[in-house]
Enzyme design. Structure first.
Site, PDB file in Angstrom:
ATOM      1  N   PRO A  59      -4.404   0.630  -1.746  1.00  0.00           N
ATOM      2  CA  PRO A  59      -5.022   0.146  -2.991  1.00  0.00           C
ATOM      3  C   PRO A  59      -4.907   1.178  -4.108  1.00  0.00           C
ATOM      4  CG  PRO A  59      -6.683   0.469  -1.270  1.00  0.00           C
ATOM      5  CD  PRO A  59      -5.367   0.837  -0.678  1.00  0.00           C
ATOM      6  N   GLU A  60      -4.438   0.753  -5.246  1.00  0.00           N
ATOM      7  CA  GLU A  60      -4.322   1.609  -6.422  1.00  0.00           C
ATOM      8  C   GLU A  60      -5.450   1.255  -7.390  1.00  0.00           C
ATOM      9  OE1 GLU A  60      -2.114   3.978  -7.141  1.00  0.00           O
ATOM     10  OE2 GLU A  60      -0.664   3.787  -5.523  1.00  0.00           O
TER      11      GLU A  60
END
Ligand code: ZN
Length: 270
Positions: free
Chosen positions: A2-3
């Protein structure tokens, strides 16, 4: 992994479930993720009302009316599940609200983290203390980039990945923003003309906002039908597009250094 945009859509997905709600029950199914979770987590959260949800870099922040902030990081594989139909093996932390909503933090690889600290100590917390401004916040602009890059011979890509320059930017978004701004990833930060920094700051904001929008529109209310928050796919301009044609007609290239890939167009990025 996840960014920043996934963390932002996760926070937006959690907000309607948690904000203003009282936490009725806290269950830890194991004591640690990447590091131990606070031993008094249940004691300090049970009965507390959530006053606000926010984000700093790739961390989600949950404030309570007891003056505490829960800080979560999704690591490599973490996600929140909203009102899950059943308990899964890797649901390590479960929060239940007085209204009967259930949130499970699921993290198979356990590279994520959960911390709890006084809200007034959050800004000075070690991972945040030296961090640069939020890319979507008011302190991030061309002037900030000009000050940070001045005299620096390091590649602009490395400078943008440095969390002291700007908070929470990962490899995908740096590749995408440099392509949008037409700047070669290997160009020395200090040798980018001042007039090109405004388009660069704008491109960074644009790629992040576009991803957040894509996450929000492809996930109904930010949650998939199975209630999982945290991941979405998007069509990238250069990332993962090695060998494909750029919009300019040239072929997108890939280079790998220290296990990290750079994707760029040798023609329109200078
Ligand atoms: Zn091109």
């Amino acid at each position: 992994m996840p960014e920043l945009p996934e963390v932002e859509t996760t926070v937006r997905g959690l907000r309607p479930v948690l904000e203003g709600e009282r936490i009725a029950r806290v269950t830890l199914h194991r004591p640690d993720l990447r590091r131990p979770m606070p031993v008094d987590l249940g004691q300090r959260l049970t009965g507390a009302r959530v006053t606000r949800l926010g984000r700093r870099a790739k961390y989600g922040l949950i404030d309570t009316d007891r003056g505490d902030t829960l800080i979560f990081h999704l690591g490599m594989s973490g996600r929140w599940r909203v009102d899950p139909a059943e308990r899964l093996a890797h649901d390590h932390l479960v929060l239940e609200t007085e209204a009967g909503r259930v949130l499970a933090l699921n993290d198979p690889r356990r590279f994520g983290s959960v911390d709890l600290m006084p809200s007034d100590a959050v800004a000075g917390w070690a991972p945040f203390a030296a961090m640069g401004p939020e890319p979507l916040g008011p302190d991030f602009d061309a002037a900030h980039l000009a000050r940070t890059f001045e005299g620096r011979l390091a590649p602009v890509k490395a400078l943008l990945l440095d969390q002291r320059t700007v908070a929470g930017l990962g490899n995908i978004y740096v590749c995408e923003a440099l392509h949008m701004a037409g700047i070669a990833p290997a160009r020395a930060g200090g040798r980018i003309a001042r007039g090109r920094l405004e388009p660069l700051a704008a491109a960074i904001r644009a790629v992040l906002e576009s991803a957040i929008e894509a996450g929000g529109s492809t996930l109904r209310d930010y949650a998939r039908p199975d209630g999982e928050l945290g991941y979405f796919s998007k069509q990238w301009r250069v990332y993962g597009c090695e060998g494909q044609a750029c919009g300019c007609g040239a072929t997108i290239r890939r280079r790998t250094e220290a296990g990290r890939s750079t994707f760029w167009c040798p023609t329109c990025q200078r």
